[in-house]
Design an enzyme around this catalytic site. Structure first.
Site, PDB file in Angstrom:
ATOM      1  N   ASN A 284       0.809  -1.212   0.000  1.00 21.29           N
ATOM      2  CA  ASN A 284       0.000   0.000   0.000  1.00 21.29           C
ATOM      3  C   ASN A 284       0.849   1.272   0.000  1.00 21.29           C
ATOM      4  O   ASN A 284       0.762   2.099  -0.915  1.00 21.29           O
ATOM      5  CB  ASN A 284      -0.930  -0.037   1.220  1.00 21.29           C
ATOM      6  N   GLN A 285       1.673   1.455   1.023  1.00 22.10           N
ATOM      7  CA  GLN A 285       2.508   2.655   1.114  1.00 22.10           C
ATOM      8  C   GLN A 285       3.722   2.585   0.199  1.00 22.10           C
ATOM      9  O   GLN A 285       4.128   3.587  -0.400  1.00 22.10           O
ATOM     10  CB  GLN A 285       2.954   2.876   2.562  1.00 22.10           C
TER      11      GLN A 285
ATOM     12  N   HIS B 136       6.305   4.648  10.217  1.00 22.18           N
ATOM     13  CA  HIS B 136       5.688   4.446  11.535  1.00 22.18           C
ATOM     14  C   HIS B 136       6.818   4.049  12.475  1.00 22.18           C
ATOM     15  O   HIS B 136       7.656   3.215  12.138  1.00 22.18           O
ATOM     16  CB  HIS B 136       4.619   3.357  11.472  1.00 22.18           C
TER      17      HIS B 136
END
Length: 329
Positions: A27-28, A108
């Site tokens: 996704n990222q 993150h």
């Protein structure tokens, strides 16, 4: 006040002649890699060979390598694989390539803050964290805009870590809207708390509790679903555009009065105390230890909860209503 950086505060110069190794093309990884490449950066992909992400990265025109090889080739190693596998992959595939002159980047801070990953002291450690899913990040970039994001520096032996982080944020498109300077600790603790108490845990349980209360009182499941779940998007869209008070002005006076008087009965002092307990578990590492242990066992509790959730009435009703909505459209 928070320090917010915009496009004019950042330069891509620190990325010139640098190779950015994006680890993971999910996704990222997909979104950030493509945005950076479109910004003129030299991007390669590190991925497990043979899986769909490897194939997709190849089809998208990237040079793709096994993770260990990408880590060797990259001046900046950007970790965009799931939190629960990062420590093992770092230890086995990336750590041997780290050292002076290297930059380790995250979106993150979980594994750095909770010391699941301990980089060498001579490597820069930074974070750029888009506050949007990858698809949205890519979509906004292609439209000439961007999304909000966070930026942090954990280690800066080179003295240039922040400038590199700003350059990365600019390349991804975050500085087009604004990137907020924070710390790994603040990003992780607020992110985990927000997910658990509000965004994922709290909202999901609130929706289900409302749905089940109406069902138990004899109302039709479809009507209960519309009222307690489906319409939530309308409210959140209003909050996103206009804030909580803007939303209050947009709904009926009846809804506003009912919400202002009855909402605090749901989120009462008892609920707030539970939120503080959730935050404490995040801050002292109790949740992190639990999550790491869960994955070491193969995530049996998570898998069981997923299977049980599939059988809940709210999921069955929602599935049918979404099918109906697709037909109507």
């Amino acid at each position: 006040m928070a320090k917010i950086y915009m496009d004019e505060d950042a330069s891509l110069e620190p990325l010139e002649d640098k190779t950015i190794a994006i680890i993971g093309y999910g996704n990222q990884g997909n979104a950030q890699a493509n945005n950076m490449r479109d910004s003129g950066c030299n991007v390669i992909i590190g991925n497990v060979s043979g899986d769909p992400f490897w194939k997709q990265a190849k089809e998208d025109g990237f040079d793709v390598y096994e993770i260990s090889e990408a880590a060797k080739r990259g001046d900046i190693v950007h970790m965009l694989i799931p939190d629960e596998v990062q420590a093992k992959v770092y230890s086995n595939e990336i750590a041997p390539a780290m050292g002076e002159g290297k930059t380790l980047c995250f979106s993150h801070g979980f594994n750095i803050h909770f010391k699941e990953i301990v980089p060498p002291r001579d490597a820069d450690v930074i974070m750029i964290a888009p506050k949007a899913p990858g698809a949205r990040l890519r979509e906004e970039y292609q439209a000439g805009s961007g999304t909000l994001g966070l930026l942090a520096v954990a280690q800066d032996p080179s003295g240039n870590a922040k400038q590199v982080a700003l350059a990365m944020a600019k390349a991804v498109g975050l500085t087009r809207i604004g990137v907020v300077e924070t710390s790994f600790r603040e990003e992780v603790e607020t992110d985990l708390f927000g997910e658990q108490s509000v965004l994922v845990g709290g909202v999901s349980e609130l929706m289900k509790a409302g749905f089940e209360t109406l069902i138990d009182a004899g109302y039709q499941p479809e009507v209960a679903y519309f009222e307690c779940i489906n319409e939530l998007k309308l409210i959140i869209d209003l909050v996103h555009k206009q804030g909580i008070e803007g939303m209050m002005k947009a709904v009926s006076n009846t809804a506003e009065y009912g919400g202002r008087t009855r909402g605090p009965e749901i989120i009462d002092e008892k609920a707030r105390k539970k939120m503080k307990k959730i935050l404490k578990d995040v801050q002292d590492g109790a949740f992190a230890k639990e999550w790491v242990a869960e994955n070491e066992r193969g995530a049996p509790k998570l898998k069981k909860m997923r299977e049980e959730a599939k059988e809940e009435l709210v999921e069955q009703v929602g599935k049918e209503l979404r099918k109906w909505a697709e037909i109507e459209e």
